[in-house]
Design an enzyme around this catalytic site. Structure first.
Site, PDB file in Angstrom:
ATOM      1  N   GLU A  42       0.747  -1.157   0.046  1.00  0.00           N
ATOM      2  CA  GLU A  42      -0.212  -0.086  -0.128  1.00  0.00           C
ATOM      3  C   GLU A  42       0.842   1.177  -0.056  1.00  0.00           C
ATOM      4  O   GLU A  42       1.622   1.502   0.958  1.00  0.00           O
ATOM      5  CB  GLU A  42      -0.860   0.025   1.288  1.00  0.00           C
ATOM      6  CG  GLU A  42      -1.817  -1.192   1.349  1.00  0.00           C
ATOM      7  CD  GLU A  42      -2.192  -1.256   2.828  1.00  0.00           C
ATOM      8  OE1 GLU A  42      -2.316  -0.433   3.734  1.00  0.00           O
ATOM      9  OE2 GLU A  42      -2.705  -2.563   3.188  1.00  0.00           O
ATOM     10  N   GLU A  99      -4.669  -6.502   2.563  1.00  0.00           N
ATOM     11  CA  GLU A  99      -3.513  -7.625   2.928  1.00  0.00           C
ATOM     12  C   GLU A  99      -3.712  -8.881   2.470  1.00  0.00           C
ATOM     13  O   GLU A  99      -2.653  -9.299   1.848  1.00  0.00           O
ATOM     14  CB  GLU A  99      -3.370  -7.605   4.395  1.00  0.00           C
ATOM     15  CG  GLU A  99      -2.844  -6.423   5.159  1.00  0.00           C
ATOM     16  CD  GLU A  99      -3.929  -4.954   5.101  1.00  0.00           C
ATOM     17  OE1 GLU A  99      -3.479  -3.907   5.480  1.00  0.00           O
ATOM     18  OE2 GLU A  99      -5.142  -5.359   4.855  1.00  0.00           O
ATOM     19  N   GLN A 103       1.507  -2.156   5.766  1.00  0.00           N
ATOM     20  CA  GLN A 103       1.597  -0.832   6.161  1.00  0.00           C
ATOM     21  C   GLN A 103       1.806  -0.949   7.880  1.00  0.00           C
ATOM     22  O   GLN A 103       2.537  -0.012   8.183  1.00  0.00           O
ATOM     23  CB  GLN A 103       0.441   0.097   5.704  1.00  0.00           C
ATOM     24  CG  GLN A 103       0.877   1.502   5.926  1.00  0.00           C
ATOM     25  CD  GLN A 103      -0.209   2.139   5.098  1.00  0.00           C
ATOM     26  OE1 GLN A 103      -1.233   2.729   5.668  1.00  0.00           O
ATOM     27  NE2 GLN A 103      -0.032   2.432   3.593  1.00  0.00           N
ATOM     28  N   PHE A 104       1.020  -1.780   8.583  1.00  0.00           N
ATOM     29  CA  PHE A 104       1.208  -1.831   9.916  1.00  0.00           C
ATOM     30  C   PHE A 104       1.280  -3.443   9.945  1.00  0.00           C
ATOM     31  O   PHE A 104       0.473  -4.234   9.427  1.00  0.00           O
ATOM     32  CB  PHE A 104       0.349  -1.390  10.749  1.00  0.00           C
ATOM     33  CG  PHE A 104       0.561   0.147  10.868  1.00  0.00           C
ATOM     34  CD1 PHE A 104       1.123   0.666  11.819  1.00  0.00           C
ATOM     35  CD2 PHE A 104      -0.101   1.045   9.822  1.00  0.00           C
ATOM     36  CE1 PHE A 104       1.328   2.117  11.820  1.00  0.00           C
ATOM     37  CE2 PHE A 104       0.031   2.387   9.937  1.00  0.00           C
ATOM     38  CZ  PHE A 104       0.883   2.876  10.815  1.00  0.00           C
ATOM     39  N   ASP A 161       0.307  -5.297  12.394  1.00  0.00           N
ATOM     40  CA  ASP A 161      -0.775  -5.445  13.032  1.00  0.00           C
ATOM     41  C   ASP A 161      -1.974  -6.308  11.998  1.00  0.00           C
ATOM     42  O   ASP A 161      -2.552  -7.184  12.460  1.00  0.00           O
ATOM     43  CB  ASP A 161      -1.800  -4.189  13.778  1.00  0.00           C
ATOM     44  CG  ASP A 161      -0.895  -3.410  14.342  1.00  0.00           C
ATOM     45  OD1 ASP A 161       0.129  -2.999  13.961  1.00  0.00           O
ATOM     46  OD2 ASP A 161      -1.146  -3.124  15.626  1.00  0.00           O
ATOM     47  N   HIS A 218      -2.488   0.090  16.003  1.00  0.00           N
ATOM     48  CA  HIS A 218      -1.407   0.391  15.125  1.00  0.00           C
ATOM     49  C   HIS A 218       0.093   0.341  16.187  1.00  0.00           C
ATOM     50  O   HIS A 218       0.950   0.984  15.750  1.00  0.00           O
ATOM     51  CB  HIS A 218      -1.389   1.716  14.610  1.00  0.00           C
ATOM     52  CG  HIS A 218      -2.361   1.874  13.617  1.00  0.00           C
ATOM     53  ND1 HIS A 218      -3.552   2.131  14.092  1.00  0.00           N
ATOM     54  CD2 HIS A 218      -2.336   1.765  12.270  1.00  0.00           C
ATOM     55  CE1 HIS A 218      -4.597   2.294  12.969  1.00  0.00           C
ATOM     56  NE2 HIS A 218      -3.786   2.004  11.991  1.00  0.00           N
TER      57      HIS A 218
END
Length: 320
Positions: free
Chosen positions: A31, A62, A84-85, A87, A129
């Site tokens: 992303e 994802e 991007q994270f 998590d 996050h």
């Protein structure tokens, strides 16, 4: 690439650049990694250098990112997928754990894909996050998991992961991105599966990884206590872990992941099983509180391991 001077996140960017220069099969996807350069600028400049066929912007999906990376790997490429994270890597867990990690066991082909991204707290990112979700992926046969804790390892371990024939997850601690700096004249190298002794000592040892090693080093700066950086969380460097535990006789396991059912619990169990006759005290654990990571800075600081908590547990361990 020769000389380098920069931060942890810049070392990641340099590793991606050098890998793509060295091997045309290496590509990146995720992303906002193209024109925007990534949420934390880890891929800044790569689109201009290598073009949109090798630096691929994806939807916020994802599962699609992981699935595309796996497909590219099976077709002979060396993809590096950015979440991007980390998590949200859990959204793609089925593909990574139940397909990428098992493909070679099931029908032969390897999946040389890397899944990387930022994890960890300390930035007030709140419960969605700031997680340390590495424990969800540890112990999955065929899936390697690494957590660089230094600028040199941010470069060297990522290069090693890209060259590895198996799928590798890279947990980069976002709190380190711009807080650590280093320099070198020649690119550092590393092998997956090898721990590194960051500080030697004889009275006890702390076994840790990622950003938690900075906490450990600060806590033992004036103590005769060793600090071992695991670097690779799965598979573990059992030989080095066991040798250090048997030599120092006292062990504290420090992780930023949850203390209960977290990676530290497995480490403590393994050390207890293999080193019991050599230990002078129980293996102690310090980890994050069993709560979603608070967004409030004071509450987050209270939930995460601190130098004071580590020092307190070391005092208890050394007095046993």
């Amino acid at each position: 690439m020769t000389a380098f001077s920069g931060t942890y996140v810049e070392a990641i960017r340099q590793a991606l650049h050098d890998a793509m220069e060295a091997d045309p099969r290496v590509c990146c996807l995720g992303e906002d990694i193209g024109a925007y350069g990534g949420a934390f600028r880890a891929t800044e400049g790569l689109l201009a250098r290598f073009g949109p066929e090798r630096v691929i912007d994806t939807p916020i999906a994802e599962q699609a990112i992981a699935g595309s990376a796996i497909g590219l790997a099976l077709m002979g490429q060396r993809p590096v997928a950015e979440f991007q994270f980390m998590d949200f890597a859990l959204l793609a867990a089925d593909l990574m754990v139940n397909f990428a990690a098992k493909a070679h066991w099931r029908w032969g082909p390897t999946v040389p894909a890397v899944f990387r991204g930022p994890s960890g707290g300390g930035n007030g990112g709140g419960p969605f996050h700031s997680q340390n979700p590495e424990g969800h992926f540890l112990g999955s046969p065929g899936l390697k998991v690494i957590a660089p804790g230094t600028v040199r390892d941010a470069y060297a371990l990522l290069r090693a992961a890209i060259e590895d024939p198996d799928p590798v997850m890279v947990f980069e601690h976002k709190h380190l991105y711009r807080r650590l700096r280093d320099q070198w004249d020649e690119p550092p190298t590393a092998r997956l599966g090898e721990a590194a002794l960051r500080k030697d000592g004889a009275a006890a040892c702390i076994i840790t990884y990622g950003a938690a090693q900075q906490v450990a080093l600060a806590a033992v700066a004036d103590l005769d206590v060793a600090v071992l950086d695991l670097r690779t969380l799965w598979p573990l460097d059992d030989e080095t872990i066991t040798a250090l535990a048997r030599r120092t006789h006292r062990v504290l396991v420090l992780t930023e992941a949850s203390r209960t059912y977290g990676p530290g619990a497995e480490l403590a169990a393994r050390i207890g099983e293999t080193c019991f006759p050599w230990l002078d005290a129980p293996v102690l654990r310090v980890g994050a509180a069993d709560t979603p990571t608070p967004a409030s800075p004071p509450l987050e600081a209270a939930a995460l391991p601190s130098v004071e908590r580590v020092r307190s547990e070391l005092d208890r361990l050394l007095a046993w």
